[in-house]
Design an enzyme around this catalytic site. Structure first.
Site, PDB file in Angstrom:
ATOM      1  CD  GLU A  74     -19.331  -1.312   8.465  1.00  9.46           C
ATOM      2  OE1 GLU A  74     -19.519  -2.405   7.903  1.00  9.46           O
ATOM      3  OE2 GLU A  74     -18.402  -0.541   8.144  1.00  9.46           O
ATOM      4  CE  LYS A 105      -4.262   1.560   2.135  1.00  6.74           C
ATOM      5  NZ  LYS A 105      -5.493   1.117   2.787  1.00  6.74           N
ATOM      6  NE  ARG A 111     -22.880  -2.884   3.531  1.00  3.66           N
ATOM      7  CZ  ARG A 111     -21.722  -3.155   2.955  1.00  3.66           C
ATOM      8  NH1 ARG A 111     -20.759  -3.708   3.633  1.00  3.66           N
ATOM      9  NH2 ARG A 111     -21.544  -2.881   1.692  1.00  3.66           N
TER      10      ARG A 111
HETATM   11  C1  LIG Z   1     -19.025  -0.903   4.707  1.00  2.98           C
HETATM   12  C2  LIG Z   1     -17.787  -0.036   4.750  1.00  2.98           C
HETATM   13  N1  LIG Z   1     -17.194   0.203   5.928  1.00  2.98           N
HETATM   14  C3  LIG Z   1     -16.089   0.995   5.992  1.00  2.98           C
HETATM   15  C4  LIG Z   1     -15.573   1.540   4.859  1.00  2.98           C
HETATM   16  C5  LIG Z   1     -14.394   2.513   4.936  1.00  2.98           C
HETATM   17  N2  LIG Z   1     -13.226   1.963   4.233  1.00  2.98           N
HETATM   18  C6  LIG Z   1     -12.897   2.397   3.003  1.00  2.98           C
HETATM   19  S1  LIG Z   1     -11.574   1.609   2.390  1.00  2.98           S
HETATM   20  C7  LIG Z   1     -11.387   0.722   3.785  1.00  2.98           C
HETATM   21  C8  LIG Z   1     -10.253  -0.254   3.895  1.00  2.98           C
HETATM   22  C9  LIG Z   1     -10.269  -1.227   2.777  1.00  2.98           C
HETATM   23  O1  LIG Z   1      -9.175  -2.084   2.883  1.00  2.98           O
HETATM   24  P1  LIG Z   1      -8.811  -3.002   1.659  1.00  2.98           P
HETATM   25  O2  LIG Z   1     -10.044  -3.608   1.105  1.00  2.98           O
HETATM   26  O3  LIG Z   1      -7.760  -3.948   2.108  1.00  2.98           O
HETATM   27  O4  LIG Z   1      -8.271  -2.002   0.565  1.00  2.98           O
HETATM   28  P2  LIG Z   1      -6.890  -1.166   0.551  1.00  2.98           P
HETATM   29  O5  LIG Z   1      -7.270   0.251   0.763  1.00  2.98           O
HETATM   30  O6  LIG Z   1      -5.983  -1.694   1.609  1.00  2.98           O
HETATM   31  O7  LIG Z   1      -6.354  -1.378  -0.809  1.00  2.98           O
HETATM   32  C10 LIG Z   1     -12.369   1.024   4.722  1.00  2.98           C
HETATM   33  C11 LIG Z   1     -12.486   0.442   6.064  1.00  2.98           C
HETATM   34  C12 LIG Z   1     -16.248   1.290   3.642  1.00  2.98           C
HETATM   35  N3  LIG Z   1     -15.846   1.812   2.497  1.00  2.98           N
HETATM   36  N4  LIG Z   1     -17.333   0.489   3.621  1.00  2.98           N
END
Ligand SMILES: Cc1ncc(C[n+]2csc(CCOP(=O)(O)OP(=O)(O)O)c2C)c(N)n1
Length: 631
Positions: A374, A290, A402
């Site tokens: 959630e 990342k 959610r």
């Molecule tokens: C239902 C929900 N909860 C929280 C989020 C906030 N959120 C956006 S990206 C993220 C992390 C995602 O991690 P990953 O899928 O590993 O992607 P990366 O950014 O590491 O590439 C979170 C918690 C969201 N988008 N949707």
């Protein structure tokens, strides 16, 4: 560090207008293109703000996918969708990329209405595998022939829905390609058993080395050694389970490839080519870094997950200066936890975003980060409340959608004392329609036993948390906006259950400003008074139960009541006030100034307010038009 300040030369990138242009490039050229894309991302996002770290991490992955696939005939569904900047740049949106997240510009998430290459809108996590499986099944039912790919991060994989989808897809015979983009990070380092399992696979180089040497040995055997070859192949296949405790994805029914290096385009292209032609569901596990290529983001991927504009050379983020509501919430939680050791904080993968980092440091045993889950967070809170402690669940308004059934079924019907700290309530701005916190009042209004509070200033938030966490019995929601707020005269009036505050007396019209909207309500009142329209102003504080008496008293006097709220107009507080006044038959009229129930697009919050008439001018004009035209 990759960035060179003087380098604005996008020799290869300038020639890429669609994924077809990639197909002609050699791997060396693709490598140069990857570097140019990183510079381009930094150059733009440092000005617009956005999801820099995730996008830097998927540059090679996106190039490899578009090299192998024939988009838009082949479909790519991006989970969360915050990592689609590279995809947008490669699919004809490079020249308008500087409009990213601006009103009228391109969105920070996939948008079907923006491009034929965006095939499914995302924003909330863990939806990609379900959507991809649905599209793949539709393809098969219609006897069509194309590849469907879901790209999902290891963080998004922790969401229950992703696991439900894998469970369904794994046993199906549907041709589906899932790319697991594993960088070990959600926004913060990923949590949970699945994440631990992935890190075990990731750090099994010995297995891959041994497997490679064995394959080389098998390949070197003479043709006559067929039986030995077969025997060794069997050993090779069983090695995986010796080295890797259980092959989770294979046990679910997927063909599993990986982990492979997510920054090696050639390796990915070879594996994707093969995976694409296979029958049934296939999962390719790709390991990425990342923030790749930008020192500050690599060292601090959590901080650079989603950023405001920043200075590229120093990594310095532009700071608004004043303390935001999330930090106020976080600090207050630490204070409250000191007074009462039964207080527990829960987050769903948003420790920093919700302001709970310090709480986690101070009270690690009373802090739970459940991952992007959630629904689980809310029912976990119900269990904790039933067990006799005091859970506070901090979730952004949009993501709490959610957990509607968990709030209703597990918390509210049992009248459990759970505090919902609902951050980012109202218009959120740049992230756009999937992230607007404009539905919570309406959906919370349908929940039995639910008390709803909306602070209009930092002091009010602190007082409401005191009340909700220490005194209230039963479920209670405190919903507060993104960003910071100011104090106003009257914000220090002690909080009383179910009571609003009359902030200004007037005779011609009653203005009820909800939460953050109180600020522009005051401004609108100033403009109206300049037109000799005398305004009475109420801060309702409690959106449920409502201070009926205060509102009806004012309505009897002014005969005109206006509710100003930055949420949808249907089914919420404004609708309640309208019903209250109609039912009272006092000859008073009402108007709600709120948002239409449609997707509210991305753009700076102030511009969105202006567009939808939720700024002082807009409010003034709407009131004059409704009540004061023609004398
Ligand atoms: C239902 C929900 N909860 C929280 C989020 C906030 N959120 C956006 S990206 C993220 C992390 C995602 O991690 P990953 O899928 O590993 O992607 P990366 O950014 O590491 O590439 C979170 C918690 C969201 N988008 N949707």
């Amino acid at each position: 560090m990759l960035f060179k300040n003087d380098s604005k030369c996008y020799g290869y990138l300038s020639r890429i207008n669609s994924p077809d242009d990639l197909k002609k490039l050699t791997y060396d050229e693709l490598g140069i293109l990857a570097e140019e894309i990183r510079l381009f991302l930094l150059d733009t996002i440092s000005k617009t703000g956005g999801h820099i770290a995730s996008n830097l991490g998927v540059v090679e992955l996106t190039l490899a996918l578009h090299k192998v696939l024939n988009a838009p005939v082949d479909k790519i569904i991006w989970d969360v969708g915050h990592q689609t900047y590279v995809h947008k740049i490669l699919t004809g949106r490079k020249d308008c990329f500087e409009t990213l997240r601006q009103l009228g510009g391109i969105a920070g998430f996939p948008k079907t209405q923006e491009s034929e290459y965006d095939v499914f809108n995302t924003g909330h996590s863990s939806t990609s595998v379900s959507a991809a499986l649905g599209m793949a099944r539709a393809r098969d039912l219609k006897h069509e022939n194309y590849t469907v790919v879901a790209v999902i991060g290891d963080g998004a994989l922790s969401g229950g829905m992703a696991l439900e989808a894998l469970n369904d897809a794994g046993m199906s015979r549907t041709n589906l390609l899932v790319i697991l983009n594993d960088n070990g990070m959600s926004i913060a380092p990923n949590v949970g058993g699945l994440s631990r399992y992935l890190s075990k696979i990731r750090v099994r180089p010995l297995y891959y080395k041994t497997r490679e040497s064995m394959q080389a040995f098998i390949d070197s055997l003479p043709r006559s050694g067929r039986r030995l070859r077969k025997f060794l192949h069997k050993i090779k296949a069983s090695m995986k389970s010796m080295f890797i405790p259980s092959m989770f994805f294979e046990d679910l029914g997927f063909r599993y490839f990986g982990p492979i290096d997510g920054h090696n385009i050639k390796e990915m292209v070879e594996v994707f080519e093969q995976a694409k032609t296979m029958k049934g569901p296939v999962l390719v596990h790709v390991v990425t870094v990342k923030g790749k290529g930008y020192k500050f983001a690599e060292e601090n991927p959590g901080v650079y997950h989603g950023v405001a504009p920043f200075e590229i050379e120093t990594g310095q983020l532009v700071n608004s200066g004043s303390e935001d509501y999330s930090s106020i919430f976080g600090r207050k939680m630490c204070e409250l936890a000191k007074q009462d050791d039964k207080i527990i904080a829960i987050t769903a993968a948003m420790t920093d975003g919700t302001g709970l980092s310090q709480f986690r440091e101070l009270y690690p045993r009373r802090f739970f980060d459940v991952g992007i889950a959630e629904q689980h967070a809310v029912t976990l809170a119900a269990g904790l409340a039933m067990g006799g402690v005091k859970p506070v669940v901090a979730i952004y308004s949009t993501f709490l959608q959610r957990a509607y059934d968990q709030i209703l079924h597990d918390v509210a019907l049992q009248n459990l004392k759970v505090v919902f700290a609902i951050d980012r309530a109202g218009v959120v701005g740049d992230d756009g329609e999937t992230h607007q916190g404009i539905y919570d009042v309406s959906y919370l209004y349908t929940i039995p036993n639910m008390t709803i509070l909306s602070p209009a200033s930092p002091n009010e938030l602190r007082n409401m948390l005191d009340y909700a966490v220490l005194k209230h019995q039963g479920p209670v929601a405190v919903r507060y906006p993104k960003g910071s707020g100011r104090e106003f005269e009257g914000s220090d009036v002690p909080l009383e259950y179910g009571k609003g505050v009359l902030l200004k007396e007037g005779t011609s019209v009653t203005l009820i400003g909800v939460g953050k909207m109180l600020e522009c309500t005051f401004e609108a009142a100033r403009l109206l008074e300049a037109e000799r329209i005398s305004c009475e102003i109420i801060n309702p504080r409690f959106l449920r139960p409502v201070d009926d008496e205060m509102i009806l008293t004012s309505a009897r006097k002014t005969k005109k009541v206006v509710v100003i709220e930055d949420v949808i107009q249907e089914g919420g507080f404004g609708a309640y006030v309208t019903g209250l006044i109609n039912d009272a038959r006092i000859g008073a009229y009402t108007k709600i100034i709120g948002l239409p129930n449609k997707g509210i697009e991305h753009g700076k919050t102030e511009l969105i307010y202006k567009k939808y008439g939720l700024d002082a001018e807009g409010i003034k004009s709407a009131i004059i038009k409704e009540f004061f035209m023609n004398g």
